[in-house]
Design an enzyme around this catalytic site. Structure first.
Site, PDB file in Angstrom:
ATOM      1  NE  ARG A  65      -3.791  -0.353   0.150  1.00 47.83           N
ATOM      2  CZ  ARG A  65      -4.957  -0.407   0.800  1.00 47.83           C
ATOM      3  NH1 ARG A  65      -5.251  -1.450   1.547  1.00 47.83           N
ATOM      4  NH2 ARG A  65      -5.837   0.573   0.694  1.00 47.83           N
ATOM      5  CD  GLN A 122      -2.114   5.835  -4.853  1.00 45.75           C
ATOM      6  OE1 GLN A 122      -2.294   6.540  -5.845  1.00 45.75           O
ATOM      7  NE2 GLN A 122      -2.218   6.317  -3.625  1.00 45.75           N
ATOM      8  CG  ASP A 148      -4.302  -1.431  -3.819  1.00 46.32           C
ATOM      9  OD1 ASP A 148      -4.691  -2.588  -3.593  1.00 46.32           O
ATOM     10  OD2 ASP A 148      -4.332  -0.519  -2.971  1.00 46.32           O
ATOM     11  CB  SER A 161      -7.611  -0.115  -3.843  1.00 45.68           C
ATOM     12  OG  SER A 161      -6.915   0.010  -2.624  1.00 45.68           O
ATOM     13  CE1 TYR A 192      -6.858  -2.971   4.249  1.00 44.08           C
ATOM     14  CE2 TYR A 192      -4.474  -3.207   4.236  1.00 44.08           C
ATOM     15  CZ  TYR A 192      -5.690  -3.313   3.591  1.00 44.08           C
ATOM     16  OH  TYR A 192      -5.738  -3.738   2.290  1.00 44.08           O
TER      17      TYR A 192
END
Length: 374
Positions: A118, A123, A126, A129, A223
């Protein structure tokens, strides 16, 4: 170099690892792309679309492949047939650990899409996500569909119909998308998350942050940290009046590799109004709502409780496009000098690689396997 896209065999899995528009991008990188027949049909992508994009459509696409891309891990028999050194890209749950053990023995290099670090540089790769985005949207649509009243305010000559009251627990990617979609549908939305930045993110979506005056629980990777039993009980008590007043409740709190926190007890659901709807996106990880069952609709008190199961796959087309782009970007990262050449010193490559050359590189997975009988 050859990339193989296999047809998913699990009945509930409708997604596909690459969509036709991504085939051309990979061909430009120097890869041949082979797709098994009907691999994309459940996501509404035809074999002809793959052929038009430049892919070969044939059974045995994984034969002599450099990379085998899938959504779910391949079955043991298929893994055993692959050549040593073949790279696998898929979600790779480690419990049960059969696929990891088989990949290790066959000397396959397995990359787990749920382990993409993360970090900002990763990104675009990912997959957690991207699939959470789809699941959050779907959760809002499920709630709106099953709630026997309007979401938006309606003012008519016959009277005013007030908007639905929605509570969302968890403000990660799925929760924020659920908030945004419920707001677009006209509901009044309140939301809660234990992380420091959550209140600002919730407000940015047009929802009202629920303030419980409890300490935040920020953990690694964006998280939340695990709650103590005492904190969990106090949080449930403080959330009870908000949930009792809600027409719809959407829960989205989950952490990869751990059981989902139980945020809502059965007694809390029993206090909801007749016709209320509860959508638990975390049912497959044990559930945020006590009594929810993955893939099942049931009644608790006077509320309908919908347990999510492979929710992103219920919108297979957009979920596949997003997941396929995650795969494409990961392959691009691992392509150097016109060859598939992963740099295991790279934080992203090292972070998502579970097995390589007969060894388990991912330490938590290795510890799990060492603690279980083969």
């Amino acid at each position: 170099m050859k990339i193989a896209v296999v047809r998913e065999t699990r009945p509930a899995e409708r997604r596909v690892a690459l969509v036709p528009e991504q085939v051309a991008k990979l061909i430009e990188l120097g890869y041949d792309v082979a797709v098994e027949p009907a691999a994309g049909e459940r996501a509404l992508f035809s074999d002809d679309q793959y052929r038009d994009a430049g892919a070969e459509v044939a059974w045995g696409a994984d034969h002599a492949a450099t990379i085998v891309a899938s959504v779910q891990p391949l079955e043991r028999e298929r893994l055993q047939r692959l050549h040593a050194g073949t790279a696998l890209m898929s979600f790779l749950p480690t419990n049960p650990p059969d696929a990891v053990r088989t990949a290790t023995r066959a000397k396959l290099t397995a990359f787990a899409m749920e382990l993409i670090p993360r970090i900002s540089r990763a990104q675009s790769m990912d997959a957690l996500s991207s699939q959470a985005l789809v699941a959050g949207y779907r959760a809002a649509i499920v709630a709106a569909e099953r709630l026997p009243r309007f979401f938006p305010l309606n003012m008519t000559a016959a009277g005013t119909v007030p908007p639905a009251q929605v509570v969302v627990l968890g403000a990660g990617v799925a929760g924020l998308q659920a908030i945004a979609t419920c707001k677009r549908l006209g509901a009044v939305v309140k939301a809660y998350d234990v992380r420091t930045a959550a209140a600002e993110e919730i407000a940015s979506m047009g929802a009202v942050p629920i303030e419980l005056e409890l300490g935040t629980l920020d953990g690694p990777g964006g998280y939340a940290r695990e709650m103590t039993p005492e904190r969990s009980q106090l949080q449930r008590e403080l959330l009870t009046p908000y949930i009792a007043a809600a027409d719809a409740l959407i829960t989205t709190a989950a952490v990869p590799g751990r059981s989902a926190p139980m945020l809502v007890s059965r007694s809390m659901v029993e206090q909801m109004k007749p016709g209320s709807v509860v959508v638990d996106l975390a049912s497959e990880q044990g559930g945020n709502v006590e009594g929810s069952v993955a893939g099942t609709e049931l009644t608790i008190g006077s509320a309908l409780v919908w347990g999510g199961a492979n929710v992103a796959s219920q919108m297979a087309g957009p979920a596949s496009r997003l997941y396929g782009q995650n795969i494409t970007n990961l392959i691009r990262l691992m392509t150097r000098n016109a060859a598939f050449d992963p740099d295991f010193n790279d934080e992203i490559v090292r972070g998502c690689c579970v097995t390589h050359d007969g060894s388990v590189l991912h330490e938590p997975t290795r510890e799990l396997l060492e603690g279980q009988a083969p």
